[in-house]
Design a protein around this motif. Structure first.
Motif, PDB file in Angstrom:
ATOM      1  N   GLY A   7      14.302 -15.677 -16.550  1.00 36.55           N
ATOM      2  CA  GLY A   7      13.323 -16.714 -16.252  1.00 36.55           C
ATOM      3  C   GLY A   7      11.999 -16.399 -16.915  1.00 36.55           C
ATOM      4  O   GLY A   7      11.954 -15.846 -18.019  1.00 36.55           O
ATOM      5  N   ALA A   8      10.886 -16.746 -16.241  1.00 32.10           N
ATOM      6  CA  ALA A   8       9.559 -16.503 -16.814  1.00 32.10           C
ATOM      7  C   ALA A   8       8.542 -16.344 -15.696  1.00 32.10           C
ATOM      8  O   ALA A   8       8.716 -16.853 -14.584  1.00 32.10           O
ATOM      9  N   VAL A   9       7.462 -15.632 -16.023  1.00 31.23           N
ATOM     10  CA  VAL A   9       6.316 -15.471 -15.126  1.00 31.23           C
ATOM     11  C   VAL A   9       5.079 -15.913 -15.890  1.00 31.23           C
ATOM     12  O   VAL A   9       4.787 -15.376 -16.963  1.00 31.23           O
ATOM     13  N   ALA A  43      -1.447 -13.794 -17.903  1.00 29.43           N
ATOM     14  CA  ALA A  43      -0.360 -13.041 -18.531  1.00 29.43           C
ATOM     15  C   ALA A  43       0.914 -13.868 -18.493  1.00 29.43           C
ATOM     16  O   ALA A  43       1.154 -14.632 -17.541  1.00 29.43           O
ATOM     17  N   TYR A  44       1.740 -13.693 -19.543  1.00 23.97           N
ATOM     18  CA  TYR A  44       2.997 -14.439 -19.623  1.00 23.97           C
ATOM     19  C   TYR A  44       4.112 -13.528 -20.104  1.00 23.97           C
ATOM     20  O   TYR A  44       3.955 -12.771 -21.070  1.00 23.97           O
ATOM     21  N   ALA A  98       2.229 -12.563 -23.589  1.00 22.47           N
ATOM     22  CA  ALA A  98       0.792 -12.775 -23.793  1.00 22.47           C
ATOM     23  C   ALA A  98      -0.036 -12.194 -22.666  1.00 22.47           C
ATOM     24  O   ALA A  98       0.362 -12.216 -21.497  1.00 22.47           O
ATOM     25  N   LEU A  99      -1.204 -11.675 -23.050  1.00 19.91           N
ATOM     26  CA  LEU A  99      -2.297 -11.357 -22.137  1.00 19.91           C
ATOM     27  C   LEU A  99      -3.501 -12.120 -22.665  1.00 19.91           C
ATOM     28  O   LEU A  99      -3.865 -11.987 -23.827  1.00 19.91           O
ATOM     29  N   PRO A 142       8.488 -23.125 -20.007  1.00 17.26           N
ATOM     30  CA  PRO A 142       7.458 -22.437 -19.228  1.00 17.26           C
ATOM     31  C   PRO A 142       6.302 -21.916 -20.082  1.00 17.26           C
ATOM     32  O   PRO A 142       5.167 -21.876 -19.616  1.00 17.26           O
ATOM     33  N   LEU A 143       6.577 -21.516 -21.325  1.00 16.10           N
ATOM     34  CA  LEU A 143       5.495 -21.045 -22.180  1.00 16.10           C
ATOM     35  C   LEU A 143       4.504 -22.175 -22.473  1.00 16.10           C
ATOM     36  O   LEU A 143       3.298 -21.939 -22.566  1.00 16.10           O
TER      37      LEU A 143
END
Length: 450
Positions: free
Chosen positions: A234-236, A227-228, A33-34, A210-211
């Motif tokens: 993992g995740a940012v 942003a995702y 996502a943005l 995390p989402l």
């Protein structure tokens, strides 16, 4: 290239939840996502994308046979003269200095998508693809059947995301940060640097999704450059307010942030602050120099200087520098010239970067790097990865996370005020956990007054 109008559907956080459920059912990679102000849209969602570790030089690279010239061809423009997006490469690039032997997350990760869902400024969802396939029925249903809310939630009992997440945060060491600030002040007095961004970090333990954290973050704080990304690594989850660089046609832009006050303060205090104004102007000059390395001679210009803008939990001073790129300059060339972002390094840049590795207690990781997308049709937009949570795992498989914070130090800086600025920047993200706990307490029958 194909575009379909889907209509009004769910809010971004709810559509993301529906896309994640669709990905689980189909056993395909998670969405990306943005959200905020990307490519002239309110959101750009990738229904599913495999985001893998890649060499840093390739993180935003495009195929040689990509279908459009970066937004300059009117065949690929909407009726409002903004470019279509269609797809592209979405990813992140970590801060390049003081890399540990075993970084928590890859130094760079990205993935290619042929399809995006775009939310326009009027609240309408669109399906866009670089190919010709129509929108799948289940994808349209994920958008249109997701409940919608008229506005972001205003209190803890109005959660828009049912999936659970939890983070136990450990604050950074105040004495360690203070030493870094004092070393920086000594270096400024000695003439080694004029300004530098000294950072520290919260660490944590997490479980859940995390989402879901990111969905709560965008629904409650509405950051302009969120942003995702998620992968097996993992995740940012980046809740950033800052544009590092954009490239549309031949025009480059960067909007550095320097100068911060909590939202409870009078924003006029930013323009009146000698320290904050000096900090911003120094970084504007640094951005001019960075972009000038890849720009047509004489094209670098300051389009906006010292504008006060709100961000989650704080006021910021924001400026914008623009330039026209030289023929043949690629996104990789721009990154070579300007990365890491000026606003998170210092002046002079190379010396500040060297000294910061000595002054800071840990490596920055993805924090102060960049997250964004490069589209063969719409161009490139990259944020500065601040207000960004990195989700990973330790050797035992337990969830570990980090949230970096920092601020620019000038000769007028006070160590105690700089520490408070770090806390102010982290506050809106740390408060997400308090809101989540309040929702859970209320939904379990508590009276909400404890």
């Amino acid at each position: 290239m194909r575009m379909e109008r889907l209509g009004r559907g769910g809010t971004v956080d709810r559509v993301l939840g529906a896309l994640a459920e669709r990905a689980r059912i189909l056993a395909i990679p998670a969405p990306a996502a943005l959200s905020g102000e990307w490519f002239g849209a309110a959101a750009v969602l990738v229904p599913s994308v495999s985001v893998e570790s890649v060499p840093p030089a390739e993180v935003f690279s495009l195929p040689a046979d990509a279908p459009g010239p970066g937004g300059a061809d009117r065949r690929f423009q909407r009726s409002d003269d903004r470019p279509l997006i269609g797809g592209g490469r979405i990813g992140y690039l970590a801060y390049p200095d003081r890399i540990p032997d075993r970084p928590a997350l890859p130094l760079a990760a990205s993935g290619w998508t042929d399809t995006v869902l775009r939310l326009d400024a009027d609240g309408c969802w669109w399906y866009e693809t670089l190919g010709t396939a129509p929108c799948p029925d289940d994808l349209a249903a994920a958008v249109l059947d997701s409940p919608s809310t008229a506005a972001p939630p205003t209190n803890a009992t109005e959660s828009t995301n049912a999936t659970d997440w939890h983070i136990d945060w450990t604050p950074p060491r105040r004495d360690e940060h203070r030493r870094g600030v004092e070393h920086c002040l000594d270096a400024i007095r000695a003439g080694e640097v004029y300004q530098a961004c000294v950072c520290t970090r919260f660490t944590g333990r997490w479980d859940g999704d995390p989402l879901a954290f990111f969905a709560d973050g965008i629904s409650r704080t509405d950051p302009p450059r969120a942003a995702y990304l998620q992968g097996s690594w993992g995740a940012v989850a980046s809740l950033s307010p800052e544009l590092f660089v954009s490239l549309h046609g031949d025009t480059l832009r960067s909007s550095p942030i320097k100068g911060t006050l909590p939202l409870s303060a009078d924003p006029a205090g930013l323009r009146a602050s000698v320290k904050d104004v000096a900090e911003n102007v120094m970084i504007v000059d640094l951005v001019r120099n960075d972009l000038g390395r890849v720009a047509e001679t004489g094209s670098v210009r300051v389009e906006d200087l010292l504008t006060v803008r709100p961000a989650p939990g704080v006021w910021h001073l924001v400026s914008t520098v623009a330039a026209e790129r030289r023929p043949g300059v690629t996104v990789a060339d721009v990154l070579d010239a300007a990365f890491p972002p000026a606003s998170v390094t210092g002046c002079p840049k190379l010396r500040a970067r060297t000294l910061l590795t000595r002054w800071e207690g840990s490596a920055r990781g993805v924090y102060c790097g960049t997250v964004g997308m490069s589209s063969p049709i719409a161009g490139t937009e990259l944020n500065v990865a601040i207000r960004t949570v990195e989700f990973g795992h330790d050797d035992s498989g337990n969830g570990v996370c980090a949230l970096g914070v920092g601020g620019g130090i000038t000769i007028d800086s006070d160590p105690d005020a700089e520490w408070q600025e770090c806390l102010d920047k982290a506050a809106s993200i740390l408060a997400l956990g308090d809101a989540r706990a309040a929702v859970q307490h209320t939904s379990s029958g508590g009276d909400g007054n404890s």
